[in-house]
Design a protein around this motif. Structure first.
Motif, PDB file in Angstrom:
ATOM      1  N   MET A   1       0.826  -1.190   0.000  1.00 34.75           N
ATOM      2  CA  MET A   1       0.000   0.000   0.000  1.00 34.75           C
ATOM      3  C   MET A   1       0.875   1.260   0.000  1.00 34.75           C
ATOM      4  N   ASN A   2       1.950   1.212   0.744  1.00 33.94           N
ATOM      5  CA  ASN A   2       2.867   2.348   0.778  1.00 33.94           C
ATOM      6  C   ASN A   2       3.462   2.629  -0.595  1.00 33.94           C
ATOM      7  N   ASP A   3       3.725   1.544  -1.338  1.00 35.29           N
ATOM      8  CA  ASP A   3       4.265   1.688  -2.689  1.00 35.29           C
ATOM      9  C   ASP A   3       3.284   2.441  -3.597  1.00 35.29           C
ATOM     10  N   LEU A   4       2.008   2.089  -3.526  1.00 34.01           N
ATOM     11  CA  LEU A   4       0.990   2.763  -4.326  1.00 34.01           C
ATOM     12  C   LEU A   4       0.852   4.231  -3.933  1.00 34.01           C
ATOM     13  N   GLU A   5       0.883   4.507  -2.648  1.00 35.09           N
ATOM     14  CA  GLU A   5       0.780   5.897  -2.184  1.00 35.09           C
ATOM     15  C   GLU A   5       1.959   6.723  -2.677  1.00 35.09           C
ATOM     16  N   ARG A   6       3.152   6.131  -2.637  1.00 36.63           N
ATOM     17  CA  ARG A   6       4.342   6.841  -3.098  1.00 36.63           C
ATOM     18  C   ARG A   6       4.244   7.125  -4.608  1.00 36.63           C
ATOM     19  N   LYS A   7       3.789   6.145  -5.393  1.00 35.91           N
ATOM     20  CA  LYS A   7       3.637   6.341  -6.834  1.00 35.91           C
ATOM     21  C   LYS A   7       2.579   7.417  -7.118  1.00 35.91           C
ATOM     22  N   PHE A   8       1.517   7.391  -6.340  1.00 35.08           N
ATOM     23  CA  PHE A   8       0.468   8.402  -6.509  1.00 35.08           C
ATOM     24  C   PHE A   8       1.010   9.796  -6.210  1.00 35.08           C
ATOM     25  N   GLN A   9       1.768   9.940  -5.148  1.00 35.19           N
ATOM     26  CA  GLN A   9       2.371  11.227  -4.791  1.00 35.19           C
ATOM     27  C   GLN A   9       3.355  11.685  -5.870  1.00 35.19           C
ATOM     28  N   ASP A  10       4.106  10.748  -6.435  1.00 28.50           N
ATOM     29  CA  ASP A  10       5.044  11.084  -7.519  1.00 28.50           C
ATOM     30  C   ASP A  10       4.296  11.606  -8.741  1.00 28.50           C
ATOM     31  N   LEU A  11       3.212  10.927  -9.089  1.00 28.72           N
ATOM     32  CA  LEU A  11       2.417  11.367 -10.233  1.00 28.72           C
ATOM     33  C   LEU A  11       1.809  12.745  -9.991  1.00 28.72           C
ATOM     34  N   LYS A  12       1.329  12.988  -8.789  1.00 33.34           N
ATOM     35  CA  LYS A  12       0.770  14.300  -8.466  1.00 33.34           C
ATOM     36  C   LYS A  12       1.841  15.381  -8.571  1.00 33.34           C
ATOM     37  N   ALA A  13       3.032  15.082  -8.090  1.00 28.25           N
ATOM     38  CA  ALA A  13       4.120  16.056  -8.151  1.00 28.25           C
ATOM     39  C   ALA A  13       4.521  16.333  -9.601  1.00 28.25           C
ATOM     40  N   LYS A  14       4.577  15.307 -10.418  1.00 30.40           N
ATOM     41  CA  LYS A  14       4.931  15.496 -11.828  1.00 30.40           C
ATOM     42  C   LYS A  14       3.876  16.322 -12.555  1.00 30.40           C
ATOM     43  N   SER A  15       2.614  16.050 -12.289  1.00 28.53           N
ATOM     44  CA  SER A  15       1.555  16.800 -12.969  1.00 28.53           C
ATOM     45  C   SER A  15       1.526  18.255 -12.513  1.00 28.53           C
ATOM     46  N   ALA A  16       1.852  18.514 -11.262  1.00 25.58           N
ATOM     47  CA  ALA A  16       1.887  19.888 -10.769  1.00 25.58           C
ATOM     48  C   ALA A  16       3.071  20.650 -11.371  1.00 25.58           C
ATOM     49  N   ALA A  17       4.164  19.944 -11.624  1.00 26.07           N
ATOM     50  CA  ALA A  17       5.363  20.583 -12.163  1.00 26.07           C
ATOM     51  C   ALA A  17       5.261  20.809 -13.668  1.00 26.07           C
TER      52      ALA A  17
END
Length: 84
Positions: free
Chosen positions: A1-17
């Motif tokens: 579950m932590n892996d999915l949360e980390r990937k989700f946070q990475d995707l959010k950061a990339k889309s914001a950037a």
């Protein structure tokens, strides 16, 4: 579950950037001199087109008001036309 949360946070950061242009066609454009000049040119072209269409419509009205025996091809020529 932590892996999915980390990937989700990475995707959010990339889309914001990412700096993608706004795809909303109706969104207001940044106000600059070139844009104002372009809008003025388009408005002038629109007014010229409206005037040309009004003149063409008037010419069509005049032709339609002519009696059926008058020519619509050449001035002075009378053509054989069926009555309306």
């Amino acid at each position: 579950m932590n892996d999915l949360e980390r990937k989700f946070q990475d995707l959010k950061a990339k889309s914001a950037a990412a700096s993608l242009p706004d795809d909303d066609l109706f969104a207001p454009l940044p106000d600059d001199g070139a844009n104002a000049e372009r809008v003025a040119e388009l408005e002038a072209a629109g007014q010229q087109a409206a005037a040309a269409l009004a003149a063409a419509a008037q010419a069509v009205r005049e032709i339609l008001e002519q009696p059926a025996s008058e020519s619509i091809t050449k001035t002075g020529d009378v053509s054989e036309m069926e009555p309306r």
